[in-house]
Scaffold this motif. Structure first.
Motif, PDB file in Angstrom:
ATOM      1  N   ALA A  78       0.880  -1.172   0.000  1.00 40.90           N
ATOM      2  CA  ALA A  78       0.000   0.000   0.000  1.00 40.90           C
ATOM      3  C   ALA A  78       0.920   1.225   0.000  1.00 40.90           C
ATOM      4  O   ALA A  78       1.258   1.765   1.051  1.00 40.90           O
ATOM      5  CB  ALA A  78      -0.896  -0.015   1.222  1.00 40.90           C
ATOM      6  N   VAL A  79       1.338   1.579  -1.202  1.00 40.82           N
ATOM      7  CA  VAL A  79       2.267   2.702  -1.345  1.00 40.82           C
ATOM      8  C   VAL A  79       1.473   4.002  -1.144  1.00 40.82           C
ATOM      9  O   VAL A  79       0.394   4.155  -1.714  1.00 40.82           O
ATOM     10  CB  VAL A  79       2.888   2.698  -2.761  1.00 40.82           C
ATOM     11  CG1 VAL A  79       3.928   3.797  -2.894  1.00 40.82           C
ATOM     12  CG2 VAL A  79       3.483   1.340  -3.091  1.00 40.82           C
ATOM     13  N   ALA A  80       2.023   4.905  -0.368  1.00 37.71           N
ATOM     14  CA  ALA A  80       1.333   6.195  -0.185  1.00 37.71           C
ATOM     15  C   ALA A  80       1.311   6.916  -1.531  1.00 37.71           C
ATOM     16  O   ALA A  80       2.337   7.035  -2.198  1.00 37.71           O
ATOM     17  CB  ALA A  80       2.067   7.031   0.854  1.00 37.71           C
ATOM     18  N   ASP A  81       0.144   7.356  -1.951  1.00 36.72           N
ATOM     19  CA  ASP A  81       0.037   8.012  -3.251  1.00 36.72           C
ATOM     20  C   ASP A  81       0.706   9.383  -3.257  1.00 36.72           C
ATOM     21  O   ASP A  81       1.176   9.835  -4.289  1.00 36.72           O
ATOM     22  CB  ASP A  81      -1.436   8.169  -3.642  1.00 36.72           C
ATOM     23  CG  ASP A  81      -2.040   6.835  -4.033  1.00 36.72           C
ATOM     24  OD1 ASP A  81      -1.381   6.110  -4.798  1.00 36.72           O
ATOM     25  OD2 ASP A  81      -3.146   6.516  -3.560  1.00 36.72           O
ATOM     26  N   TRP A  82       0.737  10.023  -2.082  1.00 33.24           N
ATOM     27  CA  TRP A  82       1.313  11.368  -2.020  1.00 33.24           C
ATOM     28  C   TRP A  82       2.346  11.482  -0.909  1.00 33.24           C
ATOM     29  O   TRP A  82       2.313  10.726   0.064  1.00 33.24           O
ATOM     30  CB  TRP A  82       0.210  12.402  -1.753  1.00 33.24           C
ATOM     31  CG  TRP A  82      -0.880  12.360  -2.765  1.00 33.24           C
ATOM     32  CD1 TRP A  82      -0.848  12.880  -4.027  1.00 33.24           C
ATOM     33  CD2 TRP A  82      -2.174  11.752  -2.613  1.00 33.24           C
ATOM     34  NE1 TRP A  82      -2.044  12.640  -4.666  1.00 33.24           N
ATOM     35  CE2 TRP A  82      -2.870  11.953  -3.821  1.00 33.24           C
ATOM     36  CE3 TRP A  82      -2.814  11.061  -1.573  1.00 33.24           C
ATOM     37  CZ2 TRP A  82      -4.170  11.485  -4.029  1.00 33.24           C
ATOM     38  CZ3 TRP A  82      -4.117  10.594  -1.773  1.00 33.24           C
ATOM     39  CH2 TRP A  82      -4.773  10.810  -2.986  1.00 33.24           C
ATOM     40  N   PRO A 110       6.003   8.246  -7.013  1.00 32.26           N
ATOM     41  CA  PRO A 110       6.085   7.421  -8.225  1.00 32.26           C
ATOM     42  C   PRO A 110       5.172   6.209  -8.088  1.00 32.26           C
ATOM     43  O   PRO A 110       4.952   5.718  -6.978  1.00 32.26           O
ATOM     44  CB  PRO A 110       7.560   6.975  -8.256  1.00 32.26           C
ATOM     45  CG  PRO A 110       8.061   7.142  -6.865  1.00 32.26           C
ATOM     46  CD  PRO A 110       7.258   8.261  -6.264  1.00 32.26           C
ATOM     47  N   ASP A 111       4.616   5.735  -9.198  1.00 33.88           N
ATOM     48  CA  ASP A 111       3.820   4.508  -9.189  1.00 33.88           C
ATOM     49  C   ASP A 111       4.764   3.346  -9.506  1.00 33.88           C
ATOM     50  O   ASP A 111       5.221   3.190 -10.643  1.00 33.88           O
ATOM     51  CB  ASP A 111       2.684   4.610 -10.208  1.00 33.88           C
ATOM     52  CG  ASP A 111       1.696   3.475 -10.028  1.00 33.88           C
ATOM     53  OD1 ASP A 111       2.136   2.300  -9.974  1.00 33.88           O
ATOM     54  OD2 ASP A 111       0.495   3.743  -9.915  1.00 33.88           O
ATOM     55  N   ILE A 112       5.063   2.570  -8.483  1.00 34.10           N
ATOM     56  CA  ILE A 112       6.080   1.518  -8.618  1.00 34.10           C
ATOM     57  C   ILE A 112       5.610   0.426  -9.580  1.00 34.10           C
ATOM     58  O   ILE A 112       6.352  -0.015 -10.462  1.00 34.10           O
ATOM     59  CB  ILE A 112       6.423   0.934  -7.230  1.00 34.10           C
ATOM     60  CG1 ILE A 112       6.947   2.058  -6.331  1.00 34.10           C
ATOM     61  CG2 ILE A 112       7.439  -0.196  -7.343  1.00 34.10           C
ATOM     62  CD1 ILE A 112       7.034   1.711  -4.854  1.00 34.10           C
ATOM     63  N   GLY A 128      -0.262  -6.889  -9.815  1.00 30.80           N
ATOM     64  CA  GLY A 128      -0.576  -5.818  -8.865  1.00 30.80           C
ATOM     65  C   GLY A 128      -1.808  -6.150  -8.046  1.00 30.80           C
ATOM     66  O   GLY A 128      -2.528  -7.116  -8.342  1.00 30.80           O
ATOM     67  N   PHE A 129      -2.053  -5.382  -7.047  1.00 26.52           N
ATOM     68  CA  PHE A 129      -3.262  -5.484  -6.229  1.00 26.52           C
ATOM     69  C   PHE A 129      -4.044  -4.186  -6.392  1.00 26.52           C
ATOM     70  O   PHE A 129      -3.456  -3.142  -6.694  1.00 26.52           O
ATOM     71  CB  PHE A 129      -2.908  -5.701  -4.755  1.00 26.52           C
ATOM     72  CG  PHE A 129      -2.689  -7.149  -4.412  1.00 26.52           C
ATOM     73  CD1 PHE A 129      -1.560  -7.816  -4.864  1.00 26.52           C
ATOM     74  CD2 PHE A 129      -3.611  -7.849  -3.660  1.00 26.52           C
ATOM     75  CE1 PHE A 129      -1.357  -9.160  -4.568  1.00 26.52           C
ATOM     76  CE2 PHE A 129      -3.426  -9.186  -3.352  1.00 26.52           C
ATOM     77  CZ  PHE A 129      -2.295  -9.853  -3.803  1.00 26.52           C
ATOM     78  N   ALA A 130      -5.327  -4.254  -6.198  1.00 29.62           N
ATOM     79  CA  ALA A 130      -6.123  -3.028  -6.222  1.00 29.62           C
ATOM     80  C   ALA A 130      -7.119  -3.093  -5.080  1.00 29.62           C
ATOM     81  O   ALA A 130      -7.929  -4.014  -5.005  1.00 29.62           O
ATOM     82  CB  ALA A 130      -6.855  -2.888  -7.548  1.00 29.62           C
ATOM     83  N   GLU A 142      -9.732  -1.044 -15.314  1.00 31.10           N
ATOM     84  CA  GLU A 142      -9.096   0.207 -15.752  1.00 31.10           C
ATOM     85  C   GLU A 142      -7.636   0.249 -15.277  1.00 31.10           C
ATOM     86  O   GLU A 142      -6.730   0.636 -15.995  1.00 31.10           O
ATOM     87  CB  GLU A 142      -9.917   1.386 -15.207  1.00 31.10           C
ATOM     88  CG  GLU A 142      -9.442   2.780 -15.568  1.00 31.10           C
ATOM     89  CD  GLU A 142      -8.360   3.318 -14.663  1.00 31.10           C
ATOM     90  OE1 GLU A 142      -7.502   4.059 -15.161  1.00 31.10           O
ATOM     91  OE2 GLU A 142      -8.344   2.981 -13.464  1.00 31.10           O
ATOM     92  N   LYS A 143      -7.434  -0.222 -14.038  1.00 30.76           N
ATOM     93  CA  LYS A 143      -6.085  -0.206 -13.441  1.00 30.76           C
ATOM     94  C   LYS A 143      -5.125  -1.156 -14.162  1.00 30.76           C
ATOM     95  O   LYS A 143      -3.960  -0.847 -14.373  1.00 30.76           O
ATOM     96  CB  LYS A 143      -6.205  -0.588 -11.961  1.00 30.76           C
ATOM     97  CG  LYS A 143      -5.286   0.161 -11.055  1.00 30.76           C
ATOM     98  CD  LYS A 143      -5.747   0.110  -9.622  1.00 30.76           C
ATOM     99  CE  LYS A 143      -6.612   1.309  -9.273  1.00 30.76           C
ATOM    100  NZ  LYS A 143      -7.036   1.292  -7.877  1.00 30.76           N
ATOM    101  N   LEU A 144      -5.664  -2.308 -14.543  1.00 32.61           N
ATOM    102  CA  LEU A 144      -4.858  -3.297 -15.278  1.00 32.61           C
ATOM    103  C   LEU A 144      -4.297  -2.669 -16.546  1.00 32.61           C
ATOM    104  O   LEU A 144      -3.121  -2.795 -16.870  1.00 32.61           O
ATOM    105  CB  LEU A 144      -5.754  -4.501 -15.607  1.00 32.61           C
ATOM    106  CG  LEU A 144      -5.120  -5.739 -16.237  1.00 32.61           C
ATOM    107  CD1 LEU A 144      -4.213  -6.439 -15.247  1.00 32.61           C
ATOM    108  CD2 LEU A 144      -6.213  -6.712 -16.684  1.00 32.61           C
TER     109      LEU A 144
END
Ligand code: C5P
Length: 212
Positions: A78-82, A110-112, A128-130, A142-144
């Motif tokens: 769960a990467v922090a978006d900001w 950055p989006d890893i 990835g996970f969503a 959409e994310k894929l």
């Protein structure tokens, strides 16, 4: 990940790290060589992995890139978006008589997952996970596409303690989306989901290798 605001405060989220740790352990059990890049968590390192502990998203990206080349990348963090545009080295002081709160200025991390998916050393399988609170299927689909990964495991999170899908829980319920279709997996412990995912990976990689 944890993004500092000053010497004592930070932005983060409720992710426990359990799902990623369970997948790393399941891969080791099946004989894979695993590098586990983890943000700060309160669970022990799985046995048999090359462990890399990081704090921020930028550190996580650097550690993931340093782990390439790899056959498979699985992004569960769960990467922090900001993060804070600038963070203060000391502690931001609340002074007597202050009436206004400070304004936080944030910038995007950055989006890893997206960066690994378009990397010159892209792993053959990028997963990835969503985590979604609504429109699970449409958002995952959409994310894929947007992130350019091969599979997405989408999980609906709820804030209702009684339904077993709360963020940080020991159980997980996912929808696996691949380019070829989707599978609805039932609610199960994160360790069992990890074993099932690894079996699915072995099945897919086995099929690809058999073709070539
Ligand atoms: O966009 P969202 O955060 O919902 O996407 C989730 C997926 O993207 C997860 O696999 C997560 O690990 C990854 N991600 C990432 N870097 C970010 C944000 C999310 O790798 N900055």
């Amino acid at each position: 990940t944890v993004e500092p605001l000053d010497a004592v405060r930070f932005i983060s989220n409720h992710s426990s790290g359990r799902q990623g740790h369970a997948i790393a352990a399941a891969l080791v059990k099946r004989g894979a060589r695993v590098t586990l890049v983890s943000g700060p968590v309160n669970i022990p390192d799985p046995l048999g992995v090359a462990m890399v502990h990081v704090g921020t998203a930028e550190q996580m990206l650097a550690a993931c890139e340093a782990a390439l080349p790899a056959d498979i990348a699985i992004c569960t963090a769960a990467v922090a978006d900001w993060r804070a545009r600038e963070w203060v080295k000391g502690k931001i002081k609340k002074r007597p008589g202050d009436t206004a709160a400070p304004t936080l200025s944030l910038i995007q991390n950055p989006d890893i997952l997206a960066q690994l998916s378009s990397h010159s050393q892209r792993p053959g399988l990028v997963i990835g996970f969503a985590t979604e609170t609504d429109n699970l299927e449409a958002n995952a689909c959409e994310k894929l596409k947007r992130k350019g990964c091969d599979w997405i495991l989408a999980n609906a999170v709820s804030t209702d303690e009684s339904d077993g899908t709360v963020f940080g829980n020991a159980q997980n319920k996912v929808l696996l989306m691949t380019g070829n279709g989707q599978e609805d997996w039932p609610l199960m412990p994160k360790t069992e989901l990890a074993d099932r995912l690894v079996q699915r990976i072995i099945h897919t990689i086995g099929a690809v290798n058999a073709e070539s």
